[in-house]
Design an enzyme around this catalytic site. Structure first.
Site, PDB file in Angstrom:
ATOM      1  N   GLY A   3      22.987  43.164  -7.126  1.00 32.54           N
ATOM      2  CA  GLY A   3      23.587  43.767  -6.329  1.00 32.54           C
ATOM      3  C   GLY A   3      23.526  43.499  -4.713  1.00 32.54           C
ATOM      4  O   GLY A   3      23.668  42.148  -4.421  1.00 32.54           O
TER       5      GLY A   3
ATOM      6  N   ASP B 151      32.688  41.272 -10.609  1.00 31.09           N
ATOM      7  CA  ASP B 151      33.841  40.493 -11.352  1.00 31.09           C
ATOM      8  C   ASP B 151      34.251  39.411 -10.108  1.00 31.09           C
ATOM      9  O   ASP B 151      34.840  38.370 -10.175  1.00 31.09           O
ATOM     10  CB  ASP B 151      35.028  41.380 -11.376  1.00 31.09           C
ATOM     11  CG  ASP B 151      34.755  42.028 -12.775  1.00 31.09           C
ATOM     12  OD1 ASP B 151      34.170  41.647 -13.386  1.00 31.09           O
ATOM     13  OD2 ASP B 151      35.393  43.146 -12.818  1.00 31.09           O
TER      14      ASP B 151
END
Length: 276
Positions: free
Chosen positions: A205, A234
């Site tokens: 993240g 993505d």
């Protein structure tokens, strides 16, 4: 430059905005966020195209309005859709997404046409060869992923395998990938399977990503600029594949992927300007 050939799902994302995610058995009122182009495959292909790659999409949609609208969108992005099959057996895939005020999301995917096995899929891409990158994710039939990875590797293409959502693949398919891309939860599931990829890239993240023994810092996003986290992984994978197909070394590709992932949380939905 080689091509980025993306094998993955095409979904219509139905997004609802909520103050917080509901507890089990709880009903909350939400705000309609809209319907957007999504699916891991479509998101990754759009990200690779934004990064300047020559992109081919391998996927399935239903013979319906949402499927045709999605094909029109991909064509408008300059993505080669000759490898997208229109299936009369099932509808275009749908994802139901709730996004809370912190930008965190929960997602339920109904596969539809994405779940059909698709033999001969790699041939629809016009074959793959050295310099090409096959980018696969797992919202499609797993046998199709395995067949494509083996065919691409045999043809000299590089295979990038995003194990999301996590599912078990044959050990020989995992071994072909350079890299296997996972987040922290997928990394734990992979470790539980006792499979050790030869090339592994783990995303954390906002804390960045790590490829082998190297690592880079994440790119923080101010709270005022946060749209949501849908599709950030993505965007990371699509930009990574684009950089590798363009001849970048692993570290340079990783840095480009991190920048794309950080940019992706600044808009609502999995792709920018993707409302259908």
């Amino acid at each position: 430059m080689g091509r980025v050939v993306v094998l993955g799902s095409l979904n219509v994302d139905v997004v609802t905005l909520v103050e917080r995610h509901p507890l089990p058995g709880e009903t909350l009122l939400g705000e309609a966020g809209g319907m957007f182009a999504g699916g891991k495959g479509g998101n990754q292909a759009a990200a690779a195209a934004r990064a300047g790659a020559d992109v081919v999409m391998l996927a399935r949609v239903g013979d319906d309005g949402p499927g045709r609208a999605y094909l029109d969108r991909l064509d408008a992005l300059g993505i080669d859709t000759t490898g997208v099959a229109v299936s009369g057996a099932g509808p275009t895939g749908t994802a139901y997404i709730t996004v809370d005020e912190q930008g965190e999301n929960s997602i339920i995917v109904v596969a539809g046409a994405n779940g059909d096995r698709d033999p001969g899929l790699v041939e629809r891409a016009g074959g793959l060869g050295p310099g090409d990158v096959l980018l696969c994710s797992l919202e499609v039939h797993l046998d199709t992923v395995a067949d494509a990875a083996r065919a691409a590797h045999a043809a000299g293409a590089r295979v990038v395998l995003n194990l999301a959502p996590y599912a078990a693949l044959p050990p020989d398919v995992i071994a072909l990938a350079d890299p296997v891309v996972v987040n922290e939860s997928e990394m734990r599931a992979l470790a539980d399977s006792a499979l050790v990829p030869q090339s592994l890239l783990v995303t954390f993240g906002a804390a960045g990503a790590r490829w082998g023994v190297s690592g880079v810092d994440g790119i923080p996003v101010p709270a005022a600029e946060l749209g949501d986290t849908v599709g950030a992984g993505d965007a990371f994978c699509g930009a990574l594949a684009a950089a590798l197909a363009g001849g970048a070394d692993d570290q340079t590709a990783l840095e480009a992927a991190n920048r794309a992932g950080a940019a992706a949380v600044r808009w609502v939905g999995a792709q920018p300007d993707a409302k259908l």
